[in-house]
Scaffold this active site. Structure first.
Site, mmCIF file in Angstrom:
data_model
loop_
_atom_site.group_PDB
_atom_site.id
_atom_site.type_symbol
_atom_site.label_atom_id
_atom_site.label_comp_id
_atom_site.label_asym_id
_atom_site.label_seq_id
_atom_site.Cartn_x
_atom_site.Cartn_y
_atom_site.Cartn_z
ATOM 1 C CG HIS A 341 39.573 26.764 38.753
ATOM 2 N ND1 HIS A 341 38.688 25.817 39.729
ATOM 3 C CD2 HIS A 341 38.724 27.148 37.799
ATOM 4 C CE1 HIS A 341 37.439 25.723 39.347
ATOM 5 N NE2 HIS A 341 37.432 26.512 38.299
ATOM 6 C CD GLU A 388 37.017 29.664 39.588
ATOM 7 O OE1 GLU A 388 36.561 30.483 38.829
ATOM 8 O OE2 GLU A 388 36.457 28.912 40.275
ATOM 9 C CD GLU A 389 34.332 26.277 41.347
ATOM 10 O OE1 GLU A 389 33.836 27.417 41.522
ATOM 11 O OE2 GLU A 389 34.655 25.696 40.600
ATOM 12 C CD GLU A 397 45.296 37.007 47.598
ATOM 13 O OE1 GLU A 397 46.349 38.001 47.811
ATOM 14 O OE2 GLU A 397 44.311 37.214 47.563
ATOM 15 C CD GLU A 400 45.245 41.257 45.008
ATOM 16 O OE1 GLU A 400 44.019 41.836 44.838
ATOM 17 O OE2 GLU A 400 45.537 40.588 46.236
ATOM 18 C CE1 TYR A 515 29.335 25.918 38.024
ATOM 19 C CE2 TYR A 515 27.197 27.260 39.191
ATOM 20 C CZ TYR A 515 28.721 27.303 38.746
ATOM 21 O OH TYR A 515 29.252 28.553 38.899
ATOM 22 C CB SER A 622 30.981 66.352 22.638
ATOM 23 O OG SER A 622 31.466 67.000 24.073
ATOM 24 C CG HIS A 680 39.639 46.972 31.295
ATOM 25 N ND1 HIS A 680 39.156 47.665 30.212
ATOM 26 C CD2 HIS A 680 40.438 45.895 30.629
ATOM 27 C CE1 HIS A 680 39.554 47.363 29.194
ATOM 28 N NE2 HIS A 680 40.457 46.378 29.336
ATOM 29 N N GLY A 690 27.002 40.594 38.860
ATOM 30 C CA GLY A 690 27.989 39.494 39.267
ATOM 31 C C GLY A 690 28.621 39.140 37.953
ATOM 32 C CE1 TYR A 691 31.204 34.804 39.229
ATOM 33 C CE2 TYR A 691 30.202 32.803 38.260
ATOM 34 C CZ TYR A 691 31.078 33.440 39.350
ATOM 35 O OH TYR A 691 31.358 32.514 40.173
HETATM 36 ZN ZN LIG Z 1 35.549 26.905 37.290
#
Ligand SMILES: [Zn+2]
Length: 739
Positions: A341, A388-389, A397, A400, A515, A622, A680, A690-691
């Site tokens: 990103h 991204e943030e 988007e 999709e 951060y 099984s 998935h 979360g992450y």
């Molecule tokens: Zn980042």
């Protein structure tokens, strides 16, 4: 098209083989990679970082658009067909931010990070987004404060023991222990009316090391911005679920979005948090809840009373993805997509620019290669994602919007994000583990001269907590990929579409507290992160090799055997966790029956005895065990055949398509329970972490939630997905056997 098949999957290292390449094409590939390496210049990373992180460039900002155009033009100059694809997306920014203690005494939180003379970009106040949590609800609430530790479900169980309810209260949680968005989500589930999240100095402040500007750690007024949307339900623009947020897309009402909070949330610094925490009384916080502030941590509720008032500007803004394409010379309809990103919360030198400039240098060097007449066999698509943030918006988007085409054409997606000095970290689809193992043995660690594989294994050996684990690490034969949860742009490719994905970077010797603050700057980066950009170059070599090998392989290097081995490990883990849970429940219920909790508790302190729990039943694994055993034999047979004397005229195009689309069979059509966007069956972010990843998420989370019926249903669903996947392995085997 038919090719003469002369490849070996795993031939002897003496021949300098390469996974998925014939000897001849391996030689050509090595040749190209040597040239690629020779073009790389750390000074490019340095000057692009200075430029891209020169001003704040969040989603919707003028400088973000400027950066996108700058990158588009660079890609063009390197020979790419390059453009910007723009989406219209919802992005709230703050209008009113008030956090104050109204009793006992008065204190108004500053909610501001001061500029520093040692940090040249920290004074760009007009363009900076203030500290806030994007996707907080608008709200004006006053209530008693409760300290909830990290604010994860376990902490609320502790609160219950203490007889404390957060209903109608405002909670204060510290950063850490989970992704930040989990904290207000769980608070809201428990009836809280507001949530503050603060950076305790124990997490990334003075407890860890000297604070900025003396050292890299978070100073007293530093606060962590960040999204608090319910990303484990669905990332992307919340009002265009499942479709690309094009200009004319059909939008839902914001109130109907299933992943937005109903309560206000705000992040604060420890300077702003200390007076609030100091004003709490009630029980002293459990020992492992206490942070590093010079106070006795109490839980409350009250007498501290807090007023939290937040208002946001809920606007549609432009989200500019940079998409640069280099057409494949032989297989233009097979794409290798590489992304990072480009938007940041503020200047974002580390997050995301450190990864973005490595991607740019990779693309530039590939462009240089083409000047020698070299061409990638498959199409390369380099992407710089916007938004991204706030919620992986740009990538989601785009994915999709182009889903059908991507599922047809994309061989793999390779992601990077913030990256610095230290050790290789690599996560992704376990079919790609042998490829990354090979690459990690060839890329040299810039500080020690050994391979990045040896270096990361040394760390694992040294940091293993007991002799048994140390021994296992010493004896480990290959690189292990981490399973991917979420937190960067691979999620839509990987967990929504089933496109095999990798996430790559370096770190571990670049710790700090910058951060998502205004101090994530060029000045901070070149002092504390990767001063000479040598790990940036290591990332270019690592991700560049992954990209180029996937683009040029004769037979795509997907290894179902590696996948089987890893998933078999996950299954053992889940089954063991059920056993452990059964034992823990039995013991716990006996403790309750014996009144041991009551007798052991201090009678002067309030203590609520937990209710006994339903006994853990036996589940029937099984179907899944049988499916796994079939996968094991089928993947072994495939490997044996590809080792064996290869037959000429194998239809490689047909084979490769089966190989790269197999992972899509692991997708479950209706998605995971309560979050259909995530499809998935093997990897997903945790509903309550979360992450953090949950492997075999449908089964594992049903067990954790003690939902036995759903756990049994999920076992059958995963078994079906594994069986469908195995059929693809068998289809690939048939192609190998065809004349
Ligand atoms: Zn980042």
């Amino acid at each position: 098209m038919l090719f003469a098949l002369l490849f070996l999957f795993y031939n002897s290292p003496a021949q300098q083989s390469m996974v998925g390449f014939t000897q001849e094409s391996a030689n050509a590939e090595r040749n190209a990679e040597e040239k690629f390496d020779s073009y790389l210049k750390a000074s490019n990373l340095d000057s692009w970082m200075k430029r891209l992180a020169g001003r704040p460039h969040h989603l919707g900002s003028a400088y973000g658009k400027d950066n996108a155009e700058y990158m588009r033009d660079l890609f063009k100059s390197w020979g790419y067909d390059s453009k910007i694809e723009t989406y219209k997306v919802l992005f709230p920014t703050p209008k009113v931010r008030i956090v104050e203690l109204v009793a006992p005494g008065k204190f108004k939180a500053k909610l501001a990070e001061p500029a520093l003379k040692e940090d040249a970009t920290s004074n760009q106040l007009k363009e900076q987004l203030p500290t806030y949590n994007a996707w907080s609800a608008d709200g004006d609430v006053t209530g008693e404060l409760v300290f909830v530790n990290y604010g994860v479900p376990d902490d609320y169980e502790q609160l219950e023991r203490l007889g404390i309810d957060v209903k109608g209260k405002i909670v204060i949680a510290k950063y850490g222990g989970s992704w930040r968005g989990i904290k207000p989500k769980v608070a809201q589930e428990h009836g809280a009316i507001g949530c503050l999240i603060y950076s305790d100095p124990q997490g990334d402040g003075y407890f860890q090391g000297d604070v900025y500007p003396k050292g890299p750690y978070r100073s007293e007024h530093g606060a962590q911005r960040g999204a608090v949307m319910d990303l484990p339900v669905r990332p992307g623009d919340p009002i265009t679920p499942g479709i690309g947020a094009t200009e004319d897309a059909k939008r839902i009402d914001r109130k109907d979005a299933d992943n937005l909070l109903k309560i206000p949330v705000h992040p604060i610094s420890y300077a702003d948090a200390e007076p609030l925490l100091r004003a709490l009384s009630g029980p002293v916080a459990p020992a492992n809840w206490r942070g590093a502030l010079p106070i006795t941590y109490h839980v409350g509720p009250g007498p501290a009373k807090v007023h939290l008032k937040l208002e946001f500007d809920w606007r549609l803004v432009d989200c500019h993805n940079v998409i640069a394409v280099m057409k494949g010379s032989e297989l233009p309809d097979e794409w290798v997509v590489r992304g990072n990103h480009h938007d940041a919360w503020v200047n974002g030198a580390n997050d995301p620019v450190s990864g973005m400039v490595a991607l740019m240098e990779e693309a530039r060097a590939v462009g240089e290669l083409t000047k020698t007449g070299w061409k990638p066999k498959r199409t390369l698509v380099y992407c710089g994602w916007d938004g991204e943030e706030p919620a992986l918006i740009g990538s989601t988007e785009w994915v999709e919007h182009h889903a059908a085409e991507l599922q047809q054409k994309v061989v793999a997606y390779i992601n990077s994000d913030a990256s610095g000095r230290g050790f290789l970290y690599a996560g992704g689809s376990h079919t790609l583990e042998p490829l990354m193992d090979e690459i990690s043995r060839e890329v040299i660690d810039p500080q020690t001269g050994i391979s990045v594989f040896q270096r990361s294994r040394a760390l694992e050996v040294v940091s293993a907590s007991n002799p048994k684990d140390k021994k296992a690490a010493l004896e480990k034969s290959g690189l292990k990929l981490d399973a991917l949860g979420s937190g960067s742009d691979y999620s839509p490719f990987f967990q929504h579409l089933g496109i095999p994905s990798l996430n790559l970077g370096y770190g571990g010797e670049d710790n700090g507290g910058e951060y998502h603050s205004i101090y994530d700057s060029y000045d901070h980066y070149v002092r504390f992160k990767d001063p000479r950009f040598e790990y940036g170059i290591a990332l270019v070599k690592t991700a560049g090799r992954a990209t180029l090998r996937l683009a040029n392989a004769d037979v795509l290097p997907f290894d179902f055997h590696a996948f089987h081995k890893t998933v078999a490990g996950y299954l053992d883990e889940v089954m063991l966790s059920l056993e452990n849970m059964r034992e823990a429940t039995e013991v716990e219920n006996r403790i309750i029956e014996n009144k041991a909790y009551t007798y052991a508790a201090d009678p002067t302190i309030k203590f609520v005895v937990p209710a006994s729990k339903e006994a853990v039943p036996y589940l029937d694994f099984s179907a899944l065990q049988n499916a796994m055993s079939k996968l094991q034999s089928s993947s072994t047979r495939f490997i044996e055949l590809s080792h064996a004397n290869p037959k000429p005229n194998t239809n490689l195009n047909l084979l490769n398509k089966v190989l790269y689309q197999a992972e899509q069979k692991l997708m479950v059509q209706g998605g995971l329970p309560r979050r259909p966007w995530y499809r998935h069956t093997i990897y997903s972010p945790g509903y309550y972490t979360g992450y953090g990843v949950k492997t075999l998420p449908g089964i594992r989370e049903a067990i954790e939630q003690r939902n036995w019926k759903e756990a049994q249903e999920q076992i059958e669903i995963v078994a079906k997905a594994i069986s469908d996947y195995t059929q693809e392995v068998e289809a690939a085997t048939k192609i190998l056997m065809m004349r």
